[in-house]
Design a protein around this motif. Structure first.
Motif, PDB file in Angstrom:
ATOM      1  N   TRP A   5       0.816  -1.205   0.000  1.00  0.00           N
ATOM      2  CA  TRP A   5       0.000   0.000   0.000  1.00  0.00           C
ATOM      3  C   TRP A   5       0.857   1.266   0.000  1.00  0.00           C
ATOM      4  N   LEU A   6       2.171   1.130   0.224  1.00  0.00           N
ATOM      5  CA  LEU A   6       3.037   2.290   0.376  1.00  0.00           C
ATOM      6  C   LEU A   6       3.128   3.128  -0.905  1.00  0.00           C
ATOM      7  N   MET A   7       3.297   2.504  -2.041  1.00  0.00           N
ATOM      8  CA  MET A   7       3.451   3.258  -3.298  1.00  0.00           C
ATOM      9  C   MET A   7       2.172   4.007  -3.684  1.00  0.00           C
ATOM     10  N   PRO A   8       0.984   3.382  -3.620  1.00  0.00           N
ATOM     11  CA  PRO A   8      -0.223   4.173  -3.927  1.00  0.00           C
ATOM     12  C   PRO A   8      -0.415   5.346  -2.973  1.00  0.00           C
ATOM     13  N   ALA A   9      -0.148   5.132  -1.688  1.00  0.00           N
ATOM     14  CA  ALA A   9      -0.319   6.218  -0.713  1.00  0.00           C
ATOM     15  C   ALA A   9       0.699   7.326  -0.955  1.00  0.00           C
ATOM     16  N   GLY A  36      -8.022  15.546  -8.224  1.00  0.00           N
ATOM     17  CA  GLY A  36      -8.752  14.479  -8.916  1.00  0.00           C
ATOM     18  C   GLY A  36      -7.813  13.583  -9.694  1.00  0.00           C
ATOM     19  N   TYR A  37      -6.836  14.185 -10.343  1.00  0.00           N
ATOM     20  CA  TYR A  37      -5.823  13.411 -11.062  1.00  0.00           C
ATOM     21  C   TYR A  37      -5.000  12.576 -10.085  1.00  0.00           C
ATOM     22  N   ALA A  38      -4.701  13.126  -8.919  1.00  0.00           N
ATOM     23  CA  ALA A  38      -3.968  12.380  -7.893  1.00  0.00           C
ATOM     24  C   ALA A  38      -4.777  11.172  -7.427  1.00  0.00           C
ATOM     25  N   MET A  42      -3.786   7.232  -7.828  1.00  0.00           N
ATOM     26  CA  MET A  42      -3.787   6.341  -6.676  1.00  0.00           C
ATOM     27  C   MET A  42      -4.586   5.074  -6.988  1.00  0.00           C
ATOM     28  N   ALA A  43      -5.752   5.228  -7.580  1.00  0.00           N
ATOM     29  CA  ALA A  43      -6.571   4.066  -7.926  1.00  0.00           C
ATOM     30  C   ALA A  43      -5.860   3.184  -8.947  1.00  0.00           C
ATOM     31  N   LEU A  44      -5.229   3.795  -9.918  1.00  0.00           N
ATOM     32  CA  LEU A  44      -4.472   3.042 -10.914  1.00  0.00           C
ATOM     33  C   LEU A  44      -3.298   2.309 -10.275  1.00  0.00           C
ATOM     34  N   SER A  45      -2.612   2.967  -9.381  1.00  0.00           N
ATOM     35  CA  SER A  45      -1.476   2.359  -8.696  1.00  0.00           C
ATOM     36  C   SER A  45      -1.916   1.199  -7.812  1.00  0.00           C
ATOM     37  N   ILE A  46      -3.030   1.343  -7.111  1.00  0.00           N
ATOM     38  CA  ILE A  46      -3.551   0.249  -6.271  1.00  0.00           C
ATOM     39  C   ILE A  46      -3.904  -0.946  -7.142  1.00  0.00           C
ATOM     40  N   THR A  47      -4.555  -0.707  -8.262  1.00  0.00           N
ATOM     41  CA  THR A  47      -4.939  -1.800  -9.164  1.00  0.00           C
ATOM     42  C   THR A  47      -3.708  -2.544  -9.674  1.00  0.00           C
ATOM     43  N   ILE A  48      -2.717  -1.815 -10.136  1.00  0.00           N
ATOM     44  CA  ILE A  48      -1.502  -2.445 -10.649  1.00  0.00           C
ATOM     45  C   ILE A  48      -0.775  -3.203  -9.546  1.00  0.00           C
ATOM     46  N   THR A  49      -0.713  -2.635  -8.351  1.00  0.00           N
ATOM     47  CA  THR A  49      -0.032  -3.289  -7.242  1.00  0.00           C
ATOM     48  C   THR A  49      -0.735  -4.585  -6.847  1.00  0.00           C
TER      49      THR A  49
END
Length: 83
Positions: A5-9, A36-38, A42-49
């Protein structure tokens, strides 16, 4: 893998901070689209992670099963040679 969770946060925090700092230097920017872009990043990063963690666990499990099968075959061959 403990801190997935560290990278998305971190990306959300960094992009949100820039979303509040950049409008101070540019008059035509507002903070809402940047935050909004941030959130999107974050959602994209969580999905990929999550997908990466799932695939790595599956790959590790399959590799472990393959090594166990290979070890079993080697043990059977050694037993046959000894007889």
């Amino acid at each position: 893998m403990k801190f997935w969770w560290l990278m998305p946060a971190a990306s959300f925090l960094l992009m949100s901070l820039t979303g509040f700092i950049l409008p101070n230097f540019y008059d035509e920017l507002s903070w809402q689209p940047l935050v909004g872009y941030a959130a999107f990043l974050m959602a994209l990063s969580i999905t990929i992670t999550i997908l990466t963690v799932m695939f790595l666990r599956k790959r590790k499990r399959e590799k472990k099963a393959k090594m166990a099968e290979k070890e079993t075959l080697n043990n059977e061959e050694n037993n046959e040679k000894q007889i």
